[in-house]
Write a protein that holds these residues in place. Structure first.
Motif, mmCIF file in Angstrom:
data_model
loop_
_atom_site.group_PDB
_atom_site.id
_atom_site.type_symbol
_atom_site.label_atom_id
_atom_site.label_comp_id
_atom_site.label_asym_id
_atom_site.label_seq_id
_atom_site.Cartn_x
_atom_site.Cartn_y
_atom_site.Cartn_z
ATOM 1 N N SER A 54 0.848 -1.179 0.000
ATOM 2 C CA SER A 54 0.000 0.000 0.000
ATOM 3 C C SER A 54 0.889 1.237 0.000
ATOM 4 O O SER A 54 2.120 1.140 0.020
ATOM 5 N N PHE A 55 0.253 2.398 -0.013
ATOM 6 C CA PHE A 55 1.009 3.643 -0.121
ATOM 7 C C PHE A 55 1.857 3.869 1.122
ATOM 8 O O PHE A 55 1.488 3.511 2.228
ATOM 9 N N ILE A 56 3.001 4.499 0.913
ATOM 10 C CA ILE A 56 3.922 4.791 2.004
ATOM 11 C C ILE A 56 3.369 5.960 2.813
ATOM 12 O O ILE A 56 2.926 6.960 2.254
ATOM 13 N N THR A 57 3.409 5.838 4.125
ATOM 14 C CA THR A 57 2.905 6.915 4.988
ATOM 15 C C THR A 57 4.020 7.577 5.789
ATOM 16 O O THR A 57 4.038 8.802 5.936
ATOM 17 N N HIS A 58 4.946 6.800 6.345
ATOM 18 C CA HIS A 58 6.011 7.348 7.176
ATOM 19 C C HIS A 58 7.265 6.503 7.001
ATOM 20 O O HIS A 58 7.176 5.310 6.678
ATOM 21 N N LEU A 59 8.421 7.108 7.239
ATOM 22 C CA LEU A 59 9.669 6.351 7.224
ATOM 23 C C LEU A 59 10.714 7.070 8.061
ATOM 24 O O LEU A 59 10.659 8.287 8.245
ATOM 25 N N ASP A 60 11.697 6.294 8.550
ATOM 26 C CA ASP A 60 12.797 6.824 9.350
ATOM 27 C C ASP A 60 14.079 6.090 9.001
ATOM 28 O O ASP A 60 14.066 4.903 8.635
ATOM 29 N N TRP A 61 15.207 6.792 9.172
ATOM 30 C CA TRP A 61 16.541 6.230 8.953
ATOM 31 C C TRP A 61 17.124 5.757 10.279
ATOM 32 O O TRP A 61 16.856 6.342 11.339
ATOM 33 N N SER A 62 17.954 4.730 10.191
ATOM 34 C CA SER A 62 18.714 4.316 11.361
ATOM 35 C C SER A 62 19.831 5.317 11.620
ATOM 36 O O SER A 62 20.198 6.114 10.744
ATOM 37 N N LYS A 63 20.406 5.280 12.818
ATOM 38 C CA LYS A 63 21.438 6.251 13.174
ATOM 39 C C LYS A 63 22.702 6.084 12.345
ATOM 40 O O LYS A 63 23.431 7.062 12.122
ATOM 41 N N TRP B 212 17.252 4.370 15.869
ATOM 42 C CA TRP B 212 16.753 5.193 14.778
ATOM 43 C C TRP B 212 17.081 6.661 15.015
ATOM 44 O O TRP B 212 16.932 7.179 16.118
ATOM 45 N N ALA B 213 17.543 7.301 13.948
ATOM 46 C CA ALA B 213 17.939 8.706 14.042
ATOM 47 C C ALA B 213 16.742 9.597 14.341
ATOM 48 O O ALA B 213 16.851 10.600 15.056
ATOM 49 N N SER B 214 15.604 9.265 13.795
ATOM 50 C CA SER B 214 14.345 9.957 14.083
ATOM 51 C C SER B 214 13.277 8.896 14.262
ATOM 52 O O SER B 214 13.464 7.744 13.872
#
Length: 845
Positions: free
Chosen positions: A655-664, A701-703
Motif C-alpha cells: 500500500s502507499f507509504i505513509t512514514h519512514l525513518d533512517w537508522s542512526k 533510529w535517528a528519528s
C-alpha cells in the motif's frame, strides 16, 4: 447519513472489484518470481488464516463535521458486529507461519489501497464495512503479548497489535527483560502555547478589532488571539471547544463575546455550541451563554450600546437562523424568534435604541423592533433600485442612518419613510427605504467602518481597494492592497490614520493611506500537511494545498519567505547541513530549494502519484522519497544537497507509504504503509527488504516519525481504525513523543511508549484534524499543523511542575498488571477496559 453510507458501500464494491483483480494479477507474477516457502503441516486453521476483511484505510481529513460523524457511526456498527467474537485466541489454535501467509495477506491488503488525492470524489471517503449486513470481525482491536511459538526460530517475545482486524507483530528489544513489569507514566515535559500563526479571514466577517490596550483581537481555529501590534506579543483565550466563528466587543472596550461552532466529538456525538463572555485583561470567563440552546453553531453576536451593553444578541446557524436576545449578566434569554432561512452575515443593535436591531444577509436587510416581549421585523424596500444578491455588511452613521454594502459594489443609505397609503392601503405603517445609492467598488463591498469624525471606510472584494469617504459619502482617499493578500475582508481603525486590514487570504495588514500596508500576520489558506524543522536553527517550513511553501522563524515569530509551488506541497525535509530543503508534491514531482535564496536547485519526478514523506539520512548522503505508488525511492546526495542521482528503489509494500525513518548509522530504513505494514530495508546493501524483521528489534533510529512500531505502540487508543493518528515525532532528547490525531488534539507521551493505554498530556487549540507535529532542533518548541483550520500552533516545551488547567490527561493513573482493590477497580472500569489474562499469559483488553 444513510445515503452517505450507501454511497460508500457502492464505491467500496466497485473499488474492491477492480483492486482485487489487479492484486491477483500481481500476486501471480510475484509467485512466479519468488519461490513460495513450504506449506505448514495440515491442521486446523487458526483465526489468522482467515481472509482479511477488505477495508480501505484512509485518513479522515476533509471535513471534521462530516467525516468524524460517518467514521464513528461505522465504528459503533463494527463494535456491535464483534459482540459475539472471542476476546482471545483459544490456546488450542494452531499458530501459523508469518512467511507462508505473506502472499495471501498482501493480496488482500493490496486490494484496499485507494490513493487519497487522485481518486474521484466518491472514492475519497473512508471505505467502511456495510452496516446492513455486518461481517463478524475475527480480530477486535486489542493488544496481545505472548511468546513466539516453538516452531519459529525466534526466541524473544513479540507483541501483537490489531488494527481493523489486521495483526501487526512488533518485537521486544533485548534490553527489556520483562515487558509485563513496564510502567507508563506521564512525561515530565509539558507544553504551553507560545504563538499562533494565521488568521481566519477567508470565510468570516467582522472578526478584527482593536482594544484600547493596543492589542488586536482576532481568531483562528479554537483560539482567540490578542496580538499587541507594537510589542509584537500574543496572549490567547483558549476556553472554546471548537472553531470560533464570531466576535463582538462590549461598549466598555474590555469585555469580549466570542461564539463557536458545534462540531462533534471523537465518538460522533454532537457538541453544543455556545457564546463565551470574557475579560480581555485577565482572560477570565465571566459567562457562558446558550449552552443547549443554539444549533450547529453561532454565526453572529452583538452587544447593545444604548444601555451600556446590558444585552447580547445572538444568531445561530440553524435552518431558521434563530435570533435571541440575552441578559448576559443573568444568563437568561429575554426573547427568541425565527430570523430567516437565508444566510445571515451580521447583526447589530441600534446605538440609540436597544429595542431596534438590524440584520443583513442573502437578499435581505431586516429592521427588527422589540415590543411587549416580542420582535417584529420589517424588510427593507429596494423600490426602484436593483435588489442585490447579498447585503454583505452595514454600519450606523453618526446621524443615525443605516449604511449597507452589497454584492453589486454599492453603498446604500437607508431611512424611514411614511407609508404610501395609495399603494399599501389605509392603515399602512412606515417602511424602511433606500434614500441614496453610492457606487463604491467593482465587485462586492465586503466591509464598512465608521471613523470618529463621521468619515466612512469601505473595503472592496474584487478591486481590493480601501476608500475613505466623507460624512456625505464623497470619496476622499483610496489605496489598493497587494494582490497576494487577497480581497479586503474587514477594517479596524487604530488611531484615525493607522488601520488594520484583514484579508481573504488570511493575512492582517497594518498601515496608512500614505505609507501603504505591510503584513503583520500571515498564514496558509488551505489544508496543510508538510512540516519540516531546520537541523540547527529555529526555522521551520510548511506547505499545503494552497501551493505555498513558507519558511518561518520560530524565534521572532515571523515569516521569512513564501514561494509559490505549481502543485500542492504534501511533505518536506531539511538536509542535515540546513542549506537546502526538499518538498514533495501531489503529482510525484519533488523540488529542492535553497533555504537562503528560494532558488530551485533540483526538480525531479518519481511516479505519477502524490509523495507522502521526504527524509534525508543522518549524514545527508541519501534522500528517501516515499510515494503513494507503494515505492520508496532512494537518491544519492552530492554537493551539499545540490545534486541527486537515483541509487535504488525499495519495492515490497502493499500500500502507499505513509512514514519512514533512517537508522542512526544511515544504512537502514523503517517504513509504514497505508495497510499498517512495518517493513525494514537495507539501503546500503542495495535497497533490500529485510524479511527477518526480528533482526531489527535492537536497531537505533535517528528519528522516530513512524506511527507504527514497538516504541510508540502505546499511543494508539482502543478501537482506533488506523487513521486516527496522522503523525508523531520523537524529541531529539528521546524523552517524549508528540502525537497529532484526527480529533483536534496534540498529545505528549513518554518515550519509549510500548504499552497500551499509556497516559499522556492532551492539548486543545486546533479546530480540525492535526496533520503533523515536529520538534525544533533543540526541543525548545513543538510545531503542530491543523488541517482545514489552516492554523500553525507553536508550543513551548517546559519541564515538569505544577499542572495546567488547560491540560487534560487521558488517564489518571499509571498502568499496572494488577487491577487493584475492588473500589479502585470499579472506578477504573468506568474509565478504561479491564485487563484480562488468558492461560498462555497473553495480555489483552
Amino acid at each position: 447519513l444513510m445515503e452517505m453510507r450507501l454511497q460508500a458501500q457502492d464505491d467500496e464494491i466497485t473499488l474492491l472489484k477492480s483492486s482485487l483483480a489487479d492484486a491477483l494479477r500481481k500476486l501471480r507474477l510475484h509467485e512466479q518470481q519468488i519461490p513460495l516457502p513450504p506449506k505448514p503441516s495440515p491442521g486446523p486453521l487458526s483465526p489468522r488464516g482467515h481472509p482479511w476483511p477488505l477495508r480501505g484505510p484512509l485518513r479522515a481529513s476533509p471535513c471534521r463535521m462530516r467525516s468524524l460523524r460517518a467514521k464513528t457511526t461505522m465504528k459503533r456498527s463494527e463494535r456491535r458486529s464483534r459482540a459475539g467474537a472471542p476476546w482471545w485466541r483459544s490456546p488450542s489454535s494452531q499458530p501459523w507461519s508469518e512467511a507462508s501467509n505473506s502472499s495471501r495477506a498482501k493480496a488482500a491488503t493490496r486490494a484496499r489501497d485507494p490513493p487519497r488525492t487522485h481518486q474521484p470524489p466518491a472514492l475519497q471517503r473512508p471505505l467502511k464495512r456495510p452496516s446492513a449486513a455486518p461481517m463478524a470481525d475475527p480480530y477486535p482491536p486489542f493488544w496481545r503479548a505472548r511468546k513466539r511459538c516453538a516452531f519459529n526460530h525466534w526466541s524473544s517475545q513479540s507483541i501483537k497489535m490489531f488494527i481493523r482486524g489486521r495483526p501487526i507483530t512488533m518485537y521486544i528489544p533485548s534490553n527489556i527483560q520483562n515487558y509485563e513489569e513496564l510502567r507508563m507514566d506521564f512525561p515530565t515535559e509539558k507544553l504551553d502555547l507560545d504563538w499562533v500563526y494565521g488568521y481566519r479571514g477567508r470565510d468570516c466577517r467582522g472578526n478584527l478589532y482593536v482594544l484600547p490596550s493596543g492589542e488586536a483581537v482576532y481568531f483562528i481555529a479554537c483560539v482567540v488571539v490578542l496580538y499587541h501590534v507594537t510589542n509584537r506579543t500574543q496572549r490567547h483565550y483558549r476556553k472554546h471547544t471548537d472553531c470560533v466563528r464570531c466576535l463582538a466587543i462590549h461598549p466598555d472596550k474590555v469585555l469580549v463575546a466570542s461564539g463557536q461552532t458545534a462540531g462533534v466529538d471523537k465518538d460522533g456525538k454532537p457538541l453544543q455550541p455556545f457564546v463565551h463572555i470574557w475579560d480581555s485583561t485577565t482572560l477570565v470567563t465571566l459567562q457562558q451563554i446558550g449552552l443547549g440552546t443554539f444549533e450547529r453553531g453561532v454565526g453572529s453576536v452583538a452587544f447593545s450600546n444604548a444601555d451600556a451593553g446590558t444585552f447580547l444578541c445572538v444568531i445561530d446557524e440553524s435552518n431558521e437562523h434563530m435570533l435571541s436576545v440575552w441578559d448576559w449578566k443573568k444568563n437568561t434569554m429575554v426573547l427568541e424568534v425565527k430570523s430567516t432561512t437565508e444566510a445571515v452575515f451580521a447583526v447589530e443593535f441600534s446605538p440609540a435604541d436597544t429595542s431596534n436591531i438590524i440584520t443583513c444577509g442573502k437578499s435581505h436587510v431586516y429592521f427588527w423592533t422589540q415590543s411587549a416581549g416580542t420582535l417584529t421585523k420589517k424588510q427593507g424596500i429596494f423600490g426602484k433600485y436593483k435588489k442585490p444578491k447579498f447585503i454583505m455588511c452595514f454600519v450606523f452613521s453618526l446621524t443615525g442612518d443605516v449604511l449597507t454594502g452589497d454584492s453589486e459594489g454599492n453603498i446604500l443609505t437607508w431611512g424611514k419613510s411614511a407609508a404610501d397609503i395609495k399603494t399599501l392601503g389605509k392603515g399602512a405603517k412606515e417602511t424602511f427605504q433606500i434614500m441614496k445609492q453610492t457606487r463604491a467598488h467593482e465587485g462586492s463591498v465586503f466591509t464598512l467602518c465608521i471613523l470618529q469624525g463621521g468619515a466612512l471606510l469601505s473595503g472592496g472584494g474584487k478591486d481590493r481597494r480601501i476608500i475613505r469617504w466623507s460624512a456625505d459619502l464623497a470619496p476622499e482617499r483610496e489605496c489598493e492592497i497587494p494582490e497576494k493578500f487577497g480581497a479586503v475582508r474587514t477594517i479596524a481603525n487604530v488611531d484615525g490614520e493607522e488601520l488594520l486590514v484583514g484579508t481573504t487570504r488570511n493575512a492582517i495588514l497594518r498601515g496608512t493611506f500614505s505609507d501603504g500596508f505591510v503584513a503583520i500576520v500571515q498564514g496558509h489558506v488551505d489544508e496543510m500537511w508538510g512540516l519540516a524543522t531546520h537541523p540547527s536553527q529555529n526555522l521551520f517550513l510548511t506547505c499545503g494545498n494552497d501551493k505555498q511553501a513558507c519558511l518561518w522563524n520560530a524565534e521572532d515569530h515571523s515569516l521569512g519567505w513564501c514561494t509559490h509551488l505549481e502543485e500542492s506541497g504534501l511533505c518536506a525535509d531539511f538536509s542535515p547541513n540546513g542549506s537546502v530543503v526538499s518538498i514533495g508534491l501531489s503529482t510525484g514531482r519533488w523540488l529542492v530549494l535553497d533555504v537562503q535564496t528560494r532558488e530551485v536547485v533540483c526538480d525531479l519526478t518519481d511516479g505519477n502519484e502524490q509523495l507522502s514523506v521526504m527524509r534525508y539520512s543522518p549524514d545527508g548522503s541519501f534522500l528517501a522519497v516515499g510515494s503513494h505508488d507503494n515505492f520508496i525511492y532512494i537518491y544519492s546526495v552530492m554537493e551539499g544537497g545540490r545534486r541527486y542521482t537515483r541509487f535504488g528503489k525499495c519495492t515490497g509494500h502493499s500500500s502507499f507509504i505513509t512514514h519512514l525513518d533512517w537508522s542512526k548509522d544511515g544504512k537502514y530504513i523503517m517504513s509504514n504503509s497505508g495497510d499498517y505494514e512495518i517493513l525494514y530495508w537495507d539501503v546500503a546493501g542495495g535497497c533490500k527488504l529485510l524479511r527477518n524483521r526480528f533482526e531489527s528489534k535492537d536497531r537505533e533510529w535517528a528519528s522516530y516519525t513512524c506511527v507504527l512500531g514497538f516504541h510508540v505502540m502505546g499511543v494508539w487508543l482502543e478501537g482506533s481504525d488506523g487513521t486516527d493518528i496522522n503523525a508523531l515525532c520523537r524529541s531529539h532528547s528521546e524523552k517524549v513523543v508528540a502525537v497529532a490525531d484526527d480529533f483536534c488534539k496534540v498529545h505528549l507521551f513518554q518515550y519509549p511508549c510500548p504499552k497500551p493505554k499509556a497516559p499522556s498530556h492532551r492539548y486543545d487549540g486546533h479546530g480540525s484534524h492535526v496533520t503533523n507535529v515536529r520538534f525544533t532542533h533543540i526541543d525548545s518548541h513543538l510545531l503542530s499543523l491543523g488541517g482545514k483550520d489552516t492554523c500553525i500552533l507553536q508550543w513551548r516545551v517546559k519541564g515538569g511542575g505544577t499542572g495546567d488547567s488547560r491540560e487534560h490527561p487521558t488517564l489518571s493513573f499509571p498502568l499496572s498488571s494488577s487491577i487493584g482493590s475492588s473500589e479502585q477497580g470499579s472506578q477504573r472500569e468506568k474509565e478504561t477496559s479491564s485487563w484480562l489474562c488468558d492461560q498462555e499469559g497473553a495480555v489483552c483488553y
